[in-house]
Structures are given as structure tokens and as C-alpha cells.
Scaffold this motif. Sequence first.
Motif: not given
Length: 287
Positions: A40-46, A113-114, A131-140, A142-146
Motif C-alpha cells: 500500500l506504500d507508493s514508494q513500492s519497496n515491497t 476508505y472502503t 494477507c499482509i498489508i505493508d503501509c506507508p509511513p503516515n496516517i493517511g 492508504w492506511v485508513m483504507m488498510s
Amino acid sequence: MQPIIIAIVNNKGGVGKTTLATNLSHALANKGHKVLVADLDSQSNTTHFFLPPQISNYLSLYDLLKDNTPNKPESELRRYIYPTEYEGVDLLPNVQRSAGLEPVLYQDVEAAYTALRNNLRDYALKHYKFCIIDCPPNIGVWVMMSLLASDCVIVPIESGSDRSIDGLDLAIDTINQVSETVNPDLRFLRLLVNKVDKRKTSTRNMLSRMVQDYGQENMFSTTLSESDIYKQAESDNKTVIRFQPRSSASNQIRSLGAELCNILDEYDLDQSQGKLFSEQAALEEAE
Ligand SMILES: Nc1ncnc2c1ncn2[C@@H]1O[C@H](COP(=O)(O)OP(=O)(O)O)[C@@H](O)[C@H]1O
Ligand SMILES: [Mg+2]
């Protein structure tokens, strides 16, 4: 153990979310579980870690969400998910340009969000154990969606200084808020203390403060030691288990996988255990 969706959340960067998403997924797959990793992180490291290099033009979370129509058919969802070089681990990749979707998503926050819940949850629970969701480093968004799509949350935190605890309450408050409102099934699972060096006084102080403030029952007993193997494995694009299977880092990741499975085996999914922090907060307020 029922199939479960786990979000890995911390608004700080560099605490080990991606390291955990990649390495824990491999450990769980080695135990015979099918695992879907959603980046879920647009930096796309995973994504860069898991996506086989021969795949260049790939569909991703961006394509899944760009038109934001809910309840996409399985035949379509399957197109966004790729097998990795780790048997049992599949990936929903991300791309940098998904960051550009944010203004569009914010136009209809409820739909945003849904979006993941309505498009991925059923599919993930049907086809995978984890299912493991990797989130970005903020509370925005993408995190709410997760958080809306998940059953529980793991919060990795970096040991070493008291400062790494700062900001943790924001993540915990957000998880509690979501579980008290829009996703009552969401529960806080455990904090995971990462980059531990028990020789350092600062680490030992921080660990005892964590136990005091959050309670050992809210922390994994397994901690991950600070080890250069993570960086070496990362630059070789391998999990630590594949890079150095006999290392203590690998053993810790395996122990973490085993501890997680034990916790989930004992979990009565109908029992509301996730409210512990909010109950504590309510008690403190009442005092
Ligand atoms: N236990 C550890 N020991 C040493 N380095 C680690 C450890 N865990 C993670 N790292 C390194 O820390 C950096 C940040 O980790 P990462 O998982 O990308 O954090 P996040 O996803 O939270 O931003 C990476 O270079 C990773 O290899
Ligand atoms: Mg990351």
C-alpha cells in the motif's frame, strides 16, 4: 486458524514495516501457509523486493483503484496479483504514480476508505491464509483504507531511543478509533520491537518503558535484534531466511511467525480483545 488480514502500521518510516512484511511473509509461507502481500506504500519497496525482475509492465494497486468501482469480479482481481520467487507468497504490487490518486480518492472519502475492503478482502480471505498489508509511513488515506480492510494490526517500533515511542500513540489512537467506529472487527494485535541491541542501556531503558506503558501482553515476546544481515539480505534482494537461513535473524523471524500463529490459534475471533488500549484510556480518563 481462520484466514486473516493483517496491516503493518506505523506513521514513522524506517521502523521495519517493509522488512517485516517481506520476511514474515516468507516465514509464514515456509510453514505451509499461502500468503498475499499487498503493497500500500507508493514508494513500492515491497514491490521492488518481491516482483520478479523480468516483469516490467505490471498491473498494480493503481489499476485496482483508479476507477474505484467496488466488488470487482475474481477474474479481474486475479490480474492484479503476481506470484513471487517465494513459493506460497503472492504480491499485489504498487507503483509510484498511485500517490497521484490521493486527490481523487479524497473527493469521496467514504468510497476511498472502503475501496480495499470492497475489492480485496473477500478475495484475499478466500484464497490465502494470510494477507499482509505493508503501509506507508503516515496516517493517511492508504492506511485508513488498510485498517478498514483488515482484521488486525501489528505495529513495529524501532528500539534504541525514547524518541521512537513518540508518535506511537497516534498510530494506536487511529487503530482504536477505526475499531470503535467503521471497522468494529479490527483489533490491535501486538507491538513488535525491532532493531534491538540489548547491550545498549538506551535499548534496555526503552524496552522497560514500553512494558510499563503498553503492557507485555500487547507486545510480541519475540523481538528482532539489530543485525546487518537485514541490510545485506535487502541489497541481495533476499529475505534473511533465504540469505542466511541459519542466522539468528532468521531464527527470530521464524520464532515471530510461530508466535503469531500461536496467538491467532488462541484468538477467539468473536471476542473483543482489541480494545485494550482504549479501555485503558477510558479508565485513565475516568480516574
Ligand atoms: N532488525 C534490523 N536490524 C538492522 N536493520 C534493520 C532491521 N530491521 C530493518 N532494518 C533496516 O532498516 C531500514 C528501514 O526498514 P524498513 O523495513 O524499510 O522500514 P519502513 O518500511 O518502516 O520504512 C532498512 O534498510 C532495513 O534493512
Ligand atoms: Mg516501508
